[in-house]
Design an enzyme around this catalytic site. Structure first.
Site, PDB file in Angstrom:
ATOM      1  N   SER A   5      42.792  13.498 -31.521  1.00  0.00           N
ATOM      2  CA  SER A   5      42.973  14.786 -32.195  1.00  0.00           C
ATOM      3  C   SER A   5      44.046  15.594 -31.443  1.00  0.00           C
ATOM      4  O   SER A   5      45.121  15.052 -31.148  1.00  0.00           O
ATOM      5  CB  SER A   5      41.636  15.523 -32.276  1.00  0.00           C
ATOM      6  OG  SER A   5      41.742  16.672 -33.071  1.00  0.00           O
ATOM      7  N   ASP A  11      38.808  10.292 -42.362  1.00  0.00           N
ATOM      8  CA  ASP A  11      39.300  11.528 -41.732  1.00  0.00           C
ATOM      9  C   ASP A  11      40.105  12.334 -42.753  1.00  0.00           C
ATOM     10  O   ASP A  11      41.134  11.877 -43.230  1.00  0.00           O
ATOM     11  CB  ASP A  11      40.173  11.157 -40.525  1.00  0.00           C
ATOM     12  CG  ASP A  11      40.535  12.348 -39.651  1.00  0.00           C
ATOM     13  OD1 ASP A  11      40.520  13.484 -40.151  1.00  0.00           O
ATOM     14  OD2 ASP A  11      40.820  12.125 -38.462  1.00  0.00           O
ATOM     15  N   HIS A  41      36.812  12.884 -38.961  1.00  0.00           N
ATOM     16  CA  HIS A  41      37.617  13.169 -37.780  1.00  0.00           C
ATOM     17  C   HIS A  41      36.791  13.055 -36.495  1.00  0.00           C
ATOM     18  O   HIS A  41      37.345  12.768 -35.423  1.00  0.00           O
ATOM     19  CB  HIS A  41      38.219  14.571 -37.913  1.00  0.00           C
ATOM     20  CG  HIS A  41      39.225  14.894 -36.868  1.00  0.00           C
ATOM     21  ND1 HIS A  41      40.399  14.192 -36.737  1.00  0.00           N
ATOM     22  CD2 HIS A  41      39.245  15.818 -35.876  1.00  0.00           C
ATOM     23  CE1 HIS A  41      41.087  14.681 -35.725  1.00  0.00           C
ATOM     24  NE2 HIS A  41      40.415  15.661 -35.185  1.00  0.00           N
ATOM     25  N   ASP A  42      35.485  13.276 -36.592  1.00  0.00           N
ATOM     26  CA  ASP A  42      34.616  13.214 -35.410  1.00  0.00           C
ATOM     27  C   ASP A  42      34.337  11.789 -34.930  1.00  0.00           C
ATOM     28  O   ASP A  42      33.609  11.605 -33.947  1.00  0.00           O
ATOM     29  CB  ASP A  42      33.272  13.900 -35.700  1.00  0.00           C
ATOM     30  CG  ASP A  42      33.301  15.388 -35.330  1.00  0.00           C
ATOM     31  OD1 ASP A  42      34.318  15.838 -34.772  1.00  0.00           O
ATOM     32  OD2 ASP A  42      32.309  16.077 -35.612  1.00  0.00           O
TER      33      ASP A  42
END
Lengths: 344, 344
Positions: free
Chosen positions: A128, A290, A323-324
């Site tokens: 990220s 994501d 995204h995590d």
């Protein structure tokens, strides 16, 4: 971007030992909300955010490597940021903190590496915002980065991601308690920051996952305007938790730094680092679910690196964690990273 | 849901003529932000939101059909809603307006159809919230709906969509000017409603489209916290436009009605309308780039209807226009609707 910090403090944590030749350092960059506490250690036994990726025998193997995780400037985990006292006034910088870029964050880390006597890192690693830093690291000082790992990052921020961060910043700034950034020692803009974090959580996770986790379950007895559905109370809870650890002004600065990130080569050459400067063999990892850094951006990043004669290993993870994923799928990521780090 | 409106006013517009047998009515339902002005006419020559889908020779052919578009209750386009005067007090209902469901909206429309002497509509048509209404219409009174068209709607709201609307409502309610809903005659919560609309716009459009439309273009001279990127000024502008036409309390009620929408059959039978009640031959249209009503939900809706012995035509549009496709791709949708309406 024009501003100057008269002095900079960097808070970092390390695991493993720096070799006599100082050639075994791995620089790990953090995401927006994580601190340098990536793994537990004797000084802080709390589980870190990458507990399973770092340690003896782990992908970032502390028997072999010296892992350094730095809190970037602009944040609120000890390194100089908007909540730090301005040495000129003794009061927090607040909105007088200069606008910083990811390049500035990395330049501050290079000062730390200089101080440690590390000329070249064995690997620069991040996910990220951390992945943006690892890319910037390699673009700024290609000779000082032997290997590069970018997970769920991008070559530049797309307008949708900018928009999603813009509404989060608006949520903070719409809170009257934010007081144009002058809230230190006064009331904390918790509604604004909580809402911003709630919006953020939607962008970090996936709809598929929430269908399973929350479905349409309700919280008994709630007013319809409040946290009526389970997914709503989850967002409220995440917002409240975030208010305990994060500084609203840091949120604005770090979020903006991500928006400004752009390693696209400037037309006609131009100034500033770009993907064309990167030479470190790279591992690029994308995640199909994501929505903030879509998988197409990962493929584009891998292509751009290859186009500039960079050796690239590209991998995609199929998960429901959005995204995590970099926080959740540490074993799978560890395997990918280990292979890249062990490759000669 | 327990509340009672002592009287209800419905504002609607029509195109074409009701046949002597009153068997040619098409009921068109609106989305969240659109009014009954779906097409221009002599009384209001402004282009409507479905200008190209309605008219002589159009998919909803006014040479043949009598098209009715009703402003749903709860909204702010003339039909009874939170900004309407409460006849008991003479002041706007405000937050005292009862929580309404999509079932309530459709029941009010059935009263209108009764008043017009329309026993059965030729078709019940809608997109987004409108599609939820068309599905509810057919589930509530299957004999009164000859054909059903649902575009970018769903069988039920998923937790991600609930979450996205929740943060929009929070944005409104976090604005001190909202004053717990008692802002009429006082200051308007424009920052809150503007931010809510900005968040909404992100969910209505697609990232791919924005890469083309906005890219990373900047607005010269803006502060970095303000509308620095073009995509940011777009969101601000959309928010300001929305504040000119929409009532913040209506936004809360309409948005919540969408969250509550659920036509999943209750386990053990249960009460209330469900997809099992629908018998009207249905056209279901999904859009691949829709993040608010993902295409998988469209396929699930079509499957659920088929499972309950409903004749279903399922079509998917590949566009970059996301949830807003129903407003943008009127020709393509018109072709699909025409085929369904003309099928015997």
């Amino acid at each position: 971007l024009g501003g100057v910090l008269p002095s900079v403090c960097l808070v970092y944590e390390t695991w493993g030992r720096l070799s006599a030749r100082r050639d075994n350092a791995i620089l790990l960059h953090t995401g927006l909300s994580a601190s340098s506490h990536a793994r537990s250690h004797s000084g802080n036994t709390k589980e870190g955010w990458w507990e399973h990726c770092i340690g003896p025998g782990a992908a970032l193997d502390t028997d072999e490597f010296f892992v350094i995780c730095v809190n970037p400037i602009g944040g609120c985990y000890g390194s100089t940021g908007p909540s730090s006292p301005n040495p000129m006034t003794g009061s927090p910088y607040g909105p007088g903190f200069p606008l910083i870029t990811i390049g500035d964050m990395v330049r501050a880390q290079l000062l730390l590496l200089d101080a440690l006597g590390v000329e070249q890192v064995y690997a620069s690693v991040g996910a990220s915002l951390g992945g943006m830093q690892s890319l910037m690291h390699s673009a700024l000082v290609p000779d000082r980065v032997r290997r590069l790992i970018s997970i769920s990052a991008a070559l530049k921020s797309q307008p949708r991601a900018v928009a999603l961060r813009f509404v989060q910043r608006q949520a903070v700034m719409n809170d009257p308690a934010w007081s144009e950034g002058h809230y230190y020692g006064k009331s904390f803009p918790h509604r604004g920051l909580g809402l911003a974090r709630g919006i953020g959580m939607i962008t970090y996770q996936s709809g598929e996952q929430w269908n399973t986790t929350f479905g349409r379950r309700r919280n008994p007895g709630e007013s319809w305007l409040d946290a009526d559905f389970l997914v709503e109370s989850y967002l409220v809870h995440q917002g409240e938790k975030f208010c305990q650890i994060y500084d609203p002004n840091s949120y604005l600065y770090m979020s903006k730094a991500m928006d400004l990130f752009d390693l696209e080569p400037r037309s006609g050459g131009g100034v500033g680092p770009s993907v064309a400067d990167i030479r470190s063999p790279a591992l690029v990892v994308g995640v199909d679910s994501d929505m903030l850094f879509p998988v197409q951006q990962q493929r584009d990043l891998a292509s751009a690196l290859r186009q500039h004669d960079c050796a690239v290993t590209y991998r995609e993870l199929e998960t429901q964690h959005g995204h995590d994923t970099f926080l959740v799928e540490q074993r799978a990521l560890g395997d990918l990273m280990r292979a890249h780090i062990e490759a000669s």
